[in-house]
Motif scaffolding. Structure first.
Motif, short mmCIF file in Angstrom:
data_model
loop_
_atom_site.label_atom_id
_atom_site.label_comp_id
_atom_site.label_asym_id
_atom_site.label_seq_id
_atom_site.Cartn_x
_atom_site.Cartn_y
_atom_site.Cartn_z
N ASN A 25 0.58 -1.35 0.17
CA ASN A 25 0.14 -0.11 0.02
C ASN A 25 0.71 1.30 0.08
O ASN A 25 0.35 2.29 0.59
CB ASN A 25 -0.72 0.06 1.19
N ALA A 26 2.11 1.05 -0.71
CA ALA A 26 2.94 2.54 -0.80
C ALA A 26 2.11 3.49 -1.62
O ALA A 26 1.36 3.27 -2.37
CB ALA A 26 4.09 2.18 -1.52
N VAL A 62 3.47 1.13 3.92
CA VAL A 62 4.82 1.13 3.87
C VAL A 62 5.46 2.63 3.95
O VAL A 62 6.43 2.59 3.81
CB VAL A 62 5.49 0.23 3.23
N GLY A 63 4.67 3.59 3.50
CA GLY A 63 4.81 4.88 3.08
C GLY A 63 4.76 5.25 1.68
O GLY A 63 4.13 4.61 1.07
N ALA A 112 5.18 7.85 5.72
CA ALA A 112 3.74 8.26 5.68
C ALA A 112 2.63 7.45 6.08
O ALA A 112 1.45 7.97 6.68
CB ALA A 112 3.60 8.98 4.17
N GLY A 113 2.99 5.95 5.99
CA GLY A 113 1.87 4.94 6.55
C GLY A 113 1.81 5.20 8.10
O GLY A 113 0.77 5.21 8.66
N MET A 114 2.92 5.37 8.93
CA MET A 114 2.85 5.66 10.25
C MET A 114 2.19 6.99 10.62
O MET A 114 1.05 7.19 11.42
CB MET A 114 4.33 5.86 10.92
N SER A 115 2.18 8.12 9.83
CA SER A 115 1.66 9.34 9.84
C SER A 115 0.31 9.01 9.86
O SER A 115 -0.63 9.47 10.77
CB SER A 115 2.07 10.31 8.91
#
Length: 265
Positions: A25-26, A62-63, A112-115
């Motif tokens: 899901n990049a 994964v960002g 960005a996934g963590m964001s």
């Protein structure tokens, strides 16, 4: 063509799924644009009372799409400005919409996934998942609001150690330090999420929206200004049908019905 972001509305709940599972899901430009457009849709649609966000497949997100970054060559700075324009508008709309957001961290969330994962009012995280800043590992600084959200959740000193050290955070630690609401056994994640969705969707949305604003703004105002904001928000919500129902239900010693849920959540 496969949609990079799936949207499904069930009754009052909008379920969003990042849908590039083959690449974790990049986030590329089409996905970033879809996030922005869908965030605006959720913000504007009064039939939506709660929003959920999760990832398809094994990862949450994964960002950024590093392969796409490499292909951009010298045009990478321009690509990043376009990408972050969409992502940041999505983050802003999700953060400011007058309805709660539940993020379901079903797998790895990096960059960005963590964001995005930490953006939820409620964050449920699978026990096997982990959060990683990741930016420093590819020589980039953060985006998606991570450098704003992280110190507010865990404090500046801990945020410095996590981001500058590019340290992965396992689910149990993430819960312990206040990064996520709750770490949940993988097998229970779906049931826990469904129960939380039902609770959020059945709550008084107007009051929830005002509460989101008050919590967000509490870091940037004085006590006296915040007290005034609380007073005005309470007076405004008192004018609503939801408040009338809440008071009537309390006096009648019954549960309030703020919304008749339609169909399966």
């Amino acid at each position: 063509m496969t949609q990079p972001l799936l949207f499904e509305q069930k009754g009052p709940v909008a379920h969003l799924t990042l849908n590039r599972p083959d690449v974790g899901n990049a986030i590329d430009v089409p996905l970033a644009r879809a996030l922005m457009e869908t965030a605006i849709r959720c913000d504007e649609d009064d039939t939506i009372r709660c929003v959920t966000l999760r990832g398809a497949g094994r990862c949450f997100c994964v960002g950024g799409d590093i392969a796409g970054f490499s292909q951009a060559g010298n045009a990478l700075p321009g690509l990043l400005k376009e990408l972050t324009a969409y992502v940041h508008m999505a983050v802003s709309r999700f953060a400011r919409m007058p309805k709660p957001l539940l993020t379901i961290v079903n797998g790895a969330a990096a960059g960005a996934g963590m964001s995005l994962s930490l953006l939820g009012d409620i964050v449920l995280m699978a026990a096997s998942a982990r959060l990683t800043p990741a930016y420093g590992g590819v020589g980039l600084s953060p985006d998606g609001g991570l450098s704003w959200v992280l110190p507010r959740l865990v404090g500046l000193r801990r945020a410095q150690e996590i981001m500058l050290g590019n340290r992965a955070i396992e689910a149990r630690e993430a819960e312990a330090i206040g990064l996520v609401t709750r770490a949940v056994a993988d097998a229970d994640l779906a049931d826990e999420s469904a129960a939380m969705v039902a609770r959020l969707a059945a709550a008084a949305t107007g009051a929830a929206g005002r509460t989101r604003v008050l919590l967000r703004d509490s870091f940037d105002t004085s006590l006296e200004r915040h007290l005034e904001a609380e007073s005005r928000a309470m007076a405004d919500t008192a004018k609503s049908a939801e408040a009338q129902e809440g008071v009537a239900a309390f006096l009648a010693k019954r549960k309030p019905v703020f919304h008749a849920l339609e169909g399966e959540l």
